[in-house]
Design a protein around this motif. Structure first.
Motif: not given
Length: 223
Positions: A77-92, A94-101
């Motif tokens: 996946g690819i990491l982006f910081r949103r609202n001071n929290a790290w998120r992983v954008f990924e193709a599952i 559907p294509v979406s994002e989830t928290s890094l933890a």
């Protein structure tokens, strides 16, 4: 007296035997989550927008991917910081994002590796990062591509990352291959191919695998 004690003890032992596997699984999940959270906390100050993150997926197809590519890395996946929290954008799906933890805890053993463009400091300018995210948004909500096709109708994990970087920066991270270049000899791989394609396996379809991105000279590991 001993007989009464045994009659009392036996049901407790039986219950303990039944409960042990469930407790063991819970403890294993707790340990995995703890390891992931510890590693996330260690790396968080070093992360940058646009970093790529790799793991061994626990999905049903992960074993086949690992065998076909000779690598433990089956998801990324690819990491982006949103609202001071790290998120992983990924193709599952559907294509979406989830928290890094949550993303890291989902992988095998809670283990993961983060990599970065070797010249990210000059390439990933604020404008380039905006383009990178904008390209990703074009794919948000698309269905996961179980057939690993190269069209944009559906998309799989490494394809998403490769296309985002190529379209936003012109950089091609990882060598494209065809399906026939993978090791398709293992019975588990053959069974998955049969399940997906029947007798019409698209051996000449362009593919980018997680390991080809992982091994790319364009990337360096974030430690």
């Amino acid at each position: 007296m001993k007989l009464k004690f045994l009659l009392f003890l036996l049901p407790l032992l039986a219950l303990a035997a039944l409960a042990y596997p469930r407790l063991h699984r819970r403890y294993a999940r707790f340990q995995q989550t703890h390891r992931a959270e510890t590693e996330v906390a260690r790396l968080t100050p070093k992360l940058h927008d646009g970093d790529l993150i790799f793991q061994t997926s626990t999905s049903a197809q992960s074993q086949a991917i690992q065998l076909a590519t000779h690598s433990p890395y089956s998801h990324c996946g690819i990491l982006f910081r949103r609202n001071n929290a790290w998120r992983v954008f990924e193709a599952i799906q559907p294509v979406s994002e989830t928290s890094l933890a949550a993303w890291t805890a989902r992988g095998q053993g809670g283990k993961f590796v983060v990599k970065r463009l070797h010249d990210a400091a000059t390439v990933l300018t604020p404008a380039a990062l905006q383009r990178l995210q904008a390209v990703g948004e074009q794919y948000r909500g698309k269905s996961y591509d179980l057939y690993f096709g190269w069209s944009d109708d559906r998309i799989y994990c490494s394809e998403l990352l490769w296309k985002m970087y190529q379209q936003a920066t012109g950089r091609e991270i990882g060598q494209l291959e065809t399906l026939r270049e993978f090791d398709l000899s293992h019975p588990a791989v053959q069974a998955k191919l049969k399940e997906r394609y029947g007798n019409q396996i698209p051996l000449n379809e362009k593919v980018i695998s997680p390991v080809r991105m992982f091994e790319s000279q364009e990337l360096v590991e974030v430690r």
